[in-house]
Design a protein around this motif. Sequence first.
Motif, PDB file in Angstrom:
ATOM      1  N   VAL A  70       0.813  -1.223   0.000  1.00 54.18           N
ATOM      2  CA  VAL A  70       0.000   0.000   0.000  1.00 54.18           C
ATOM      3  C   VAL A  70       0.843   1.266   0.000  1.00 54.18           C
ATOM      4  O   VAL A  70       0.293   2.376  -0.021  1.00 54.18           O
ATOM      5  N   GLY A  71       2.172   1.130   0.035  1.00 53.67           N
ATOM      6  CA  GLY A  71       3.036   2.304   0.048  1.00 53.67           C
ATOM      7  C   GLY A  71       3.024   3.042   1.365  1.00 53.67           C
ATOM      8  O   GLY A  71       3.192   4.275   1.398  1.00 53.67           O
ATOM      9  N   ALA A  72       2.871   2.302   2.471  1.00 51.89           N
ATOM     10  CA  ALA A  72       2.812   2.917   3.793  1.00 51.89           C
ATOM     11  C   ALA A  72       4.196   2.983   4.428  1.00 51.89           C
ATOM     12  O   ALA A  72       5.119   2.273   4.028  1.00 51.89           O
ATOM     13  N   GLU A  73       4.327   3.843   5.414  1.00 44.01           N
ATOM     14  CA  GLU A  73       5.563   3.895   6.195  1.00 44.01           C
ATOM     15  C   GLU A  73       5.558   2.718   7.168  1.00 44.01           C
ATOM     16  O   GLU A  73       4.583   2.488   7.888  1.00 44.01           O
ATOM     17  N   TYR A  74       6.670   1.972   7.203  1.00 36.38           N
ATOM     18  CA  TYR A  74       6.771   0.806   8.075  1.00 36.38           C
ATOM     19  C   TYR A  74       7.560   1.197   9.314  1.00 36.38           C
ATOM     20  O   TYR A  74       8.723   1.620   9.224  1.00 36.38           O
ATOM     21  N   VAL A  75       6.943   1.049  10.477  1.00 33.55           N
ATOM     22  CA  VAL A  75       7.503   1.529  11.737  1.00 33.55           C
ATOM     23  C   VAL A  75       7.843   0.327  12.617  1.00 33.55           C
ATOM     24  O   VAL A  75       6.979  -0.496  12.938  1.00 33.55           O
ATOM     25  N   VAL A  76       9.115   0.231  13.006  1.00 29.65           N
ATOM     26  CA  VAL A  76       9.620  -0.891  13.799  1.00 29.65           C
ATOM     27  C   VAL A  76      10.481  -0.323  14.931  1.00 29.65           C
ATOM     28  O   VAL A  76      11.189   0.667  14.730  1.00 29.65           O
ATOM     29  N   PRO A  77      10.435  -0.922  16.122  1.00 31.80           N
ATOM     30  CA  PRO A  77      11.256  -0.403  17.219  1.00 31.80           C
ATOM     31  C   PRO A  77      12.739  -0.340  16.862  1.00 31.80           C
ATOM     32  O   PRO A  77      13.281  -1.256  16.230  1.00 31.80           O
ATOM     33  N   ALA A  78      13.375   0.732  17.265  1.00 34.72           N
ATOM     34  CA  ALA A  78      14.818   0.866  17.079  1.00 34.72           C
ATOM     35  C   ALA A  78      15.534  -0.164  17.945  1.00 34.72           C
ATOM     36  O   ALA A  78      15.031  -0.598  18.975  1.00 34.72           O
ATOM     37  N   GLY A  79      16.729  -0.536  17.522  1.00 30.72           N
ATOM     38  CA  GLY A  79      17.534  -1.482  18.291  1.00 30.72           C
ATOM     39  C   GLY A  79      17.604  -2.850  17.661  1.00 30.72           C
ATOM     40  O   GLY A  79      18.592  -3.565  17.837  1.00 30.72           O
ATOM     41  N   ASP A  80      16.548  -3.247  16.935  1.00 29.28           N
ATOM     42  CA  ASP A  80      16.571  -4.536  16.245  1.00 29.28           C
ATOM     43  C   ASP A  80      17.257  -4.358  14.894  1.00 29.28           C
ATOM     44  O   ASP A  80      16.880  -3.490  14.100  1.00 29.28           O
ATOM     45  N   ASP A  81      18.239  -5.202  14.624  1.00 32.92           N
ATOM     46  CA  ASP A  81      19.013  -5.130  13.387  1.00 32.92           C
ATOM     47  C   ASP A  81      18.292  -5.925  12.313  1.00 32.92           C
ATOM     48  O   ASP A  81      18.492  -7.134  12.164  1.00 32.92           O
ATOM     49  N   VAL A  82      17.421  -5.271  11.561  1.00 32.65           N
ATOM     50  CA  VAL A  82      16.581  -5.957  10.581  1.00 32.65           C
ATOM     51  C   VAL A  82      17.148  -5.803   9.178  1.00 32.65           C
ATOM     52  O   VAL A  82      17.962  -4.909   8.913  1.00 32.65           O
ATOM     53  N   GLY A  83      16.679  -6.671   8.270  1.00 26.95           N
ATOM     54  CA  GLY A  83      17.238  -6.712   6.931  1.00 26.95           C
ATOM     55  C   GLY A  83      16.427  -5.962   5.899  1.00 26.95           C
ATOM     56  O   GLY A  83      16.395  -6.374   4.737  1.00 26.95           O
ATOM     57  N   TYR A  84      15.781  -4.872   6.269  1.00 30.57           N
ATOM     58  CA  TYR A  84      14.953  -4.123   5.340  1.00 30.57           C
ATOM     59  C   TYR A  84      14.836  -2.676   5.821  1.00 30.57           C
ATOM     60  O   TYR A  84      15.135  -2.352   6.978  1.00 30.57           O
TER      61      TYR A  84
END
Length: 450
Positions: A70-84
């Motif tokens: 949908v072209g939305a902003e994806y919000v994830v907690p800082a601190g987790d080293d994610v691959g995206y």
Amino acid sequence: MDVSIIETSSLGDRSYLISAGAVGVVVDPQRDIDRVLALARDRGVRITHVLETHIHNDYVTGGLELARTVGAEYVVPAGDDVGYQRRAVGDGDLIDASPILLQVMHTPGHTHHHVSYVLRESNGGIRGVFTGGSMLFGTTGRTDLLGKEHTEELTHAQYHSVRRLAVELPADTKVYPTHGFGSFCAATPASGDSSTVGEQRTTNPALTQDEQSYVDELIAGLSEYPAYYAHMGVINTRGPAPVDLSLPAPVDPDELRRRIEDGEWVVDLRERTAFAAGHLGGTLGFELSDSFVTYLGWLYQWGAPLTLIGENEDQVADARRELVRIGIDDLAGAAVGEIHTLVAGTELRSYRVADFAALSEALREKDTTVLDVRQRNEYAESHIDGAINIPLHELADHLGTLPDGEIWVHCASGYRASIAASMIDRPGRTTVLINDDYDNANDTDITSAT
């Protein structure tokens, strides 16, 4: 402003769609995002933000795919080293999806970087809080999923996080947890379908106990959790692949028989008593119900070829949807139809279905082996005198230790016992499935407490 609940009862979780005007914000979406998209269409909103409270350990997230779709902003907690790519947020950050405004609160405990999202009204008031695996209804999220070496630290953190929520938010703030509706992510069973911060102040153990009592009680009460949890955080950190809900390839009876004879995972989705009445020897009975995906995922040999047997394509499609939620994507195929049409020249096997009253009678008449496949804490509370206790998730490793002859199998309701019965069923053994509520055993004289 409206908050819609998207229930996933098979995993004991909730996702949420916040809608106001033409704007929508989604919190902790499950992997089958078609449900979220359909709800957004019904509400007439465009999803502008997708929020995660934490890197989930009990399901594969749909957040990344939903945000991209949908072209939305994806919000994830800082601190987790994610691959995206994502927007990493920390304590105090604001997510402005005007007219929807959410403020981030760092609430570690379930994970180190876990956050909650406070939903604010346009006038500055507070409408609710999305607590993920922090403050649940009458309990909190479990704190041992990142490893024993982190459990004590995270349990103390969980205590302070829940207390922070209770202190900083008004009593009438609605609580919207992700876990706690049957999920093994809850430290203890949750209570109720809705709650407020004020109600939690009088019922939540993190708010009614001193810190050390809470820590000691939570850690002492932690039970086993499904083995597939070990894969969820890895998939979610890496970034899940787009979901595929298409039907698996059809499998004819001859090929089905070959797979069974080769010892592959062939799972029969039919109701447990139908399986008992007639099934292909060597298949496993996992009735398609709310418990299906939890226990199949718990026992499944990760990556092994998996073939489904269903009464119809709808049943297979429902099972596939459940399985992709925990990352079991690559099905080897499915056989569909009446079970007698799938035998490929072999005879169907069957076994008896009984209740606890019948077991009581059998125990009076002869030496009877009883196999209890509940967890050890359930067995400790009350059990059948002389029963062998092997929790279902350990049974595969102990099949060779079971005595020959007649074995009666039970759990708390019949569901786990039905899986166990299909595992131990073989030529030369008489299997009896107790398809009954364990409370009915207490009406007999065959139980005792430890």
